[in-house]
Design an enzyme around this catalytic site. Structure first.
Site, PDB file in Angstrom:
ATOM      1  CE  LYS A  20      -3.849  -2.405   2.307  1.00 13.80           C
ATOM      2  NZ  LYS A  20      -4.634  -2.535   3.562  1.00 13.80           N
ATOM      3  CE1 TYR A  60      -9.219  -3.498   0.655  1.00 11.40           C
ATOM      4  CE2 TYR A  60      -8.470  -1.482  -0.386  1.00 11.40           C
ATOM      5  CZ  TYR A  60      -8.204  -2.626   0.347  1.00 11.40           C
ATOM      6  OH  TYR A  60      -6.922  -2.889   0.779  1.00 11.40           O
ATOM      7  CG  ASN A 123      -3.397  -2.640   7.060  1.00 14.20           C
ATOM      8  OD1 ASN A 123      -3.317  -2.091   5.956  1.00 14.20           O
ATOM      9  ND2 ASN A 123      -4.417  -3.407   7.405  1.00 14.20           N
ATOM     10  CG  HIS A 126      -4.894  -6.442  -0.555  1.00 17.36           C
ATOM     11  ND1 HIS A 126      -6.110  -6.574   0.091  1.00 17.36           N
ATOM     12  CD2 HIS A 126      -4.933  -7.283  -1.614  1.00 17.36           C
ATOM     13  CE1 HIS A 126      -6.859  -7.451  -0.592  1.00 17.36           C
ATOM     14  NE2 HIS A 126      -6.170  -7.887  -1.629  1.00 17.36           N
ATOM     15  CD  GLU A 137      -8.396  -9.264  -4.030  1.00 16.70           C
ATOM     16  OE1 GLU A 137      -7.215  -9.554  -3.734  1.00 16.70           O
ATOM     17  OE2 GLU A 137      -9.298  -9.177  -3.186  1.00 16.70           O
TER      18      GLU A 137
HETATM   19  P1  GDP Z   1      -7.472  -7.278   5.459  1.00 15.50           P
HETATM   20  O1  GDP Z   1      -8.056  -8.365   4.582  1.00 15.50           O
HETATM   21  O2  GDP Z   1      -6.665  -7.824   6.614  1.00 15.50           O
HETATM   22  O3  GDP Z   1      -6.686  -6.249   4.676  1.00 15.50           O
HETATM   23  O4  GDP Z   1      -8.694  -6.501   6.169  1.00 15.50           O
HETATM   24  P2  GDP Z   1     -10.180  -6.164   5.624  1.00 15.50           P
HETATM   25  O5  GDP Z   1     -10.475  -6.870   4.345  1.00 15.50           O
HETATM   26  O6  GDP Z   1     -11.117  -6.364   6.785  1.00 15.50           O
HETATM   27  O7  GDP Z   1     -10.091  -4.596   5.370  1.00 15.50           O
HETATM   28  C1  GDP Z   1      -9.430  -4.104   4.235  1.00 15.50           C
HETATM   29  C2  GDP Z   1      -8.588  -2.910   4.627  1.00 15.50           C
HETATM   30  O8  GDP Z   1      -9.436  -1.860   5.092  1.00 15.50           O
HETATM   31  C3  GDP Z   1      -7.619  -3.144   5.795  1.00 15.50           C
HETATM   32  O9  GDP Z   1      -6.416  -3.768   5.413  1.00 15.50           O
HETATM   33  C4  GDP Z   1      -7.392  -1.739   6.269  1.00 15.50           C
HETATM   34  O10 GDP Z   1      -6.480  -1.029   5.425  1.00 15.50           O
HETATM   35  C5  GDP Z   1      -8.777  -1.115   6.097  1.00 15.50           C
HETATM   36  N1  GDP Z   1      -9.556  -1.196   7.340  1.00 15.50           N
HETATM   37  C6  GDP Z   1     -10.199  -2.271   7.848  1.00 15.50           C
HETATM   38  N2  GDP Z   1     -10.806  -1.972   9.013  1.00 15.50           N
HETATM   39  C7  GDP Z   1     -10.533  -0.665   9.243  1.00 15.50           C
HETATM   40  C8  GDP Z   1     -10.867   0.251  10.299  1.00 15.50           C
HETATM   41  O11 GDP Z   1     -11.547  -0.088  11.260  1.00 15.50           O
HETATM   42  N3  GDP Z   1     -10.391   1.541  10.167  1.00 15.50           N
HETATM   43  C9  GDP Z   1      -9.630   1.937   9.113  1.00 15.50           C
HETATM   44  N4  GDP Z   1      -9.204   3.212   9.059  1.00 15.50           N
HETATM   45  N5  GDP Z   1      -9.290   1.100   8.106  1.00 15.50           N
HETATM   46  C10 GDP Z   1      -9.743  -0.172   8.172  1.00 15.50           C
HETATM   47 MG    MG Z   2      -9.585  -8.301   3.135  1.00 13.75          MG
END
Ligand code: GDP
Ligand code: MG
Length: 160
Positions: A20, A60, A123, A126, A137
């Site tokens: 990212k 997303y 973080n 991805h 993707e």
């Molecule tokens: P991943 O699969 O571990 O990347 O997590 P998810 O698919 O649940 O979410 C996708 C991305 O959205 C995450 O990697 C974060 O960058 C972002 N994200 C998820 N939850 C949060 C949150 O509570 N706050 C913020 N600011 N970003 C979030």
């Molecule tokens: Mg995810």
């Protein structure tokens, strides 16, 4: 029990991995690529890319209803990302383990997020969450013909 039959049933999968914008800005691209290389997966696609808003929203789309969605789209489009396709038996789940939990403070030490990040909103990486999403993707982020098929010289030293 016939181990060679079990081995032949193991699925070669593809996963979409992306450094990212924070990972690019913080100079973590080499470190992150290195972890997947050293593990023994095969890199099949790689590019630096400025993501348009529409693509970030499509990628997303399952998170559209979340309150953080606008911030997430702003984050992902805030600078160039490094798009990667990686291939291997079990690569989807293994990559998720190498990446660690979504919240870097909860992620185990030794994982990419556990070692290199402190907040969910930054973080650094991805990784696809299923083989189906891996295919979806990669098709979304790469043009047809961009990923390369090749046989690494080390292949017989990685899998019997
Ligand atoms: P991943 O699969 O571990 O990347 O997590 P998810 O698919 O649940 O979410 C996708 C991305 O959205 C995450 O990697 C974060 O960058 C972002 N994200 C998820 N939850 C949060 C949150 O509570 N706050 C913020 N600011 N970003 C979030
Ligand atoms: Mg995810």
């Amino acid at each position: 029990f016939l181990p060679h039959l079990v081995a032949s049933m193991e699925q070669v999968e593809e996963t979409y991995i992306m450094v990212k914008p924070d990972g690019v800005q913080r100079g973590l691209v080499g470190e992150i690529i290195s972890r997947f290389e050293k593990k023994g997966f095969k890199l099949t696609g790689l590019k630096l890319f400025q993501c348009p808003k529409e693509l970030a929203e499509e990628h997303y789309k399952d998170l559209k209803a979340k309150s953080f969605f606008p911030k997430l789209i702003e984050y992902i489009t805030s600078g160039p990302v490094v798009c990667m396709a990686w291939e291997g038996v079990g690569v989807v789940l293994s990559a998720r383990k190498l990446i660690g939990s979504t919240d870097p403070l909860q992620a185990d030490p030794g994982t990419i997020r556990g070692d290199l990040a402190v907040q969910t909103g930054r973080n650094v990486i991805h990784g696809s969450d299923s083989p189906e999403n891996g295919k979806r993707e990669i098709a979304l982020w790469f043009k047809e013909g961009e990923p390369c098929q090749w046989t690494p010289a080390q292949a017989p030293w990685l899998r019997e």
